[in-house]
Design a protein around this motif. Structure first.
Motif, PDB file in Angstrom:
ATOM      1  N   GLN A  30      49.032  48.386  28.323  1.00  0.00           N
ATOM      2  CA  GLN A  30      48.404  47.541  27.321  1.00  0.00           C
ATOM      3  C   GLN A  30      49.394  47.175  26.220  1.00  0.00           C
ATOM      4  O   GLN A  30      49.416  46.038  25.749  1.00  0.00           O
ATOM      5  CB  GLN A  30      47.171  48.222  26.722  1.00  0.00           C
ATOM      6  CG  GLN A  30      45.990  48.222  27.654  1.00  0.00           C
ATOM      7  CD  GLN A  30      44.770  48.909  27.073  1.00  0.00           C
ATOM      8  OE1 GLN A  30      44.859  49.652  26.099  1.00  0.00           O
ATOM      9  NE2 GLN A  30      43.622  48.678  27.676  1.00  0.00           N
ATOM     10  N   ALA A  31      50.232  48.132  25.809  1.00  0.00           N
ATOM     11  CA  ALA A  31      51.238  47.843  24.780  1.00  0.00           C
ATOM     12  C   ALA A  31      52.241  46.814  25.287  1.00  0.00           C
ATOM     13  O   ALA A  31      52.647  45.908  24.546  1.00  0.00           O
ATOM     14  CB  ALA A  31      51.945  49.128  24.360  1.00  0.00           C
ATOM     15  N   MET A  32      52.632  46.928  26.549  1.00  0.00           N
ATOM     16  CA  MET A  32      53.565  45.961  27.122  1.00  0.00           C
ATOM     17  C   MET A  32      52.910  44.582  27.215  1.00  0.00           C
ATOM     18  O   MET A  32      53.547  43.570  26.917  1.00  0.00           O
ATOM     19  CB  MET A  32      54.050  46.440  28.498  1.00  0.00           C
ATOM     20  CG  MET A  32      54.985  47.632  28.384  1.00  0.00           C
ATOM     21  SD  MET A  32      55.487  48.455  29.931  1.00  0.00           S
ATOM     22  CE  MET A  32      55.401  47.242  31.163  1.00  0.00           C
ATOM     23  N   ALA A  33      51.645  44.540  27.589  1.00  0.00           N
ATOM     24  CA  ALA A  33      50.929  43.262  27.669  1.00  0.00           C
ATOM     25  C   ALA A  33      50.794  42.639  26.282  1.00  0.00           C
ATOM     26  O   ALA A  33      50.933  41.424  26.121  1.00  0.00           O
ATOM     27  CB  ALA A  33      49.548  43.465  28.293  1.00  0.00           C
ATOM     28  N   LYS A  34      50.566  43.466  25.266  1.00  0.00           N
ATOM     29  CA  LYS A  34      50.471  42.963  23.892  1.00  0.00           C
ATOM     30  C   LYS A  34      51.809  42.362  23.454  1.00  0.00           C
ATOM     31  O   LYS A  34      51.854  41.292  22.840  1.00  0.00           O
ATOM     32  CB  LYS A  34      50.058  44.081  22.951  1.00  0.00           C
ATOM     33  CG  LYS A  34      49.905  43.639  21.519  1.00  0.00           C
ATOM     34  CD  LYS A  34      49.518  44.799  20.616  1.00  0.00           C
ATOM     35  CE  LYS A  34      49.464  44.348  19.172  1.00  0.00           C
ATOM     36  NZ  LYS A  34      49.267  45.463  18.265  1.00  0.00           N
TER      37      LYS A  34
ATOM     38  N   THR B 226      43.220  43.536  29.709  1.00  0.00           N
ATOM     39  CA  THR B 226      42.867  44.679  28.886  1.00  0.00           C
ATOM     40  C   THR B 226      41.866  45.548  29.623  1.00  0.00           C
ATOM     41  O   THR B 226      40.872  45.068  30.145  1.00  0.00           O
ATOM     42  CB  THR B 226      42.281  44.225  27.541  1.00  0.00           C
ATOM     43  OG1 THR B 226      43.230  43.384  26.910  1.00  0.00           O
ATOM     44  CG2 THR B 226      41.955  45.396  26.657  1.00  0.00           C
ATOM     45  N   VAL B 227      42.138  46.844  29.647  1.00  0.00           N
ATOM     46  CA  VAL B 227      41.302  47.780  30.385  1.00  0.00           C
ATOM     47  C   VAL B 227      40.729  48.804  29.414  1.00  0.00           C
ATOM     48  O   VAL B 227      41.447  49.370  28.596  1.00  0.00           O
ATOM     49  CB  VAL B 227      42.127  48.509  31.473  1.00  0.00           C
ATOM     50  CG1 VAL B 227      41.292  49.534  32.188  1.00  0.00           C
ATOM     51  CG2 VAL B 227      42.726  47.517  32.434  1.00  0.00           C
ATOM     52  N   MET B 228      39.429  49.031  29.508  1.00  0.00           N
ATOM     53  CA  MET B 228      38.784  50.087  28.738  1.00  0.00           C
ATOM     54  C   MET B 228      38.635  51.286  29.669  1.00  0.00           C
ATOM     55  O   MET B 228      38.118  51.162  30.773  1.00  0.00           O
ATOM     56  CB  MET B 228      37.417  49.627  28.227  1.00  0.00           C
ATOM     57  CG  MET B 228      37.489  48.426  27.293  1.00  0.00           C
ATOM     58  SD  MET B 228      38.530  48.686  25.849  1.00  0.00           S
ATOM     59  CE  MET B 228      37.501  49.772  24.908  1.00  0.00           C
ATOM     60  N   LEU B 229      39.085  52.431  29.207  1.00  0.00           N
ATOM     61  CA  LEU B 229      39.039  53.622  30.043  1.00  0.00           C
ATOM     62  C   LEU B 229      37.979  54.602  29.550  1.00  0.00           C
ATOM     63  O   LEU B 229      37.864  54.850  28.353  1.00  0.00           O
ATOM     64  CB  LEU B 229      40.401  54.327  30.030  1.00  0.00           C
ATOM     65  CG  LEU B 229      41.542  53.585  30.702  1.00  0.00           C
ATOM     66  CD1 LEU B 229      42.836  54.341  30.498  1.00  0.00           C
ATOM     67  CD2 LEU B 229      41.267  53.423  32.184  1.00  0.00           C
TER      68      LEU B 229
END
Length: 126
Positions: free
Chosen positions: A59-63, A39-42
């Motif tokens: 992130q959606a794909m990782a979720k 997870t990356v915070m931008l």
């Protein structure tokens, strides 16, 4: 349905399936931990719009991957529970013995091939 000549699994075969299921469960735990660290915070002031959109898509794909992995973990846990209950290899719908080939293809399979086909047909007809 054609029954195999010797449908009963030996204790050695069940132990081999147990070890395989536990190994797959450990791998899925590792995959979830890896997804959690991705997870990356931008900082929206320093990153462009396309980069933010790309990061959001990743992130959606990782979720989605994490959710599929968690579902698979539940299947693996259920199969290990069936081993402990001495019900491994029995279809959870009809109670018939599953073939070795079915279990070799998917040791966590809860249903025999016939019941799985019926379930999928019922879903298509809904």
């Amino acid at each position: 349905m054609i029954e195999p000549k010797d449908p009963v699994l030996s204790a050695d075969e069940i132990e081999a399936f147990r070890q395989l299921l536990e190994r797959q469960l450990a791998e899925s735990h590792d995959a979830i931990q890896a997804a959690d660290t991705g997870t990356v915070m931008l900082d929206q002031t320093s990153v462009g719009r396309l980069s933010r959109m790309d990061a959001m898509q990743q992130q959606a794909m990782a979720k989605g991957l994490k959710e599929r992995t968690q579902r698979n973990q539940r299947r693996l846990q259920a199969a290990l529970t069936r081993i402990k209950a001495r019900a491994f290899g029995l279809c959870c719908r009809c109670g018939e013995l599953m073939t070795r080939e079915r279990l070799a293809a998917d040791p966590a399979a809860p249903f025999c091939a016939d019941c799985q086909d019926e379930i999928e047909e019922e879903k298509r007809n809904q």
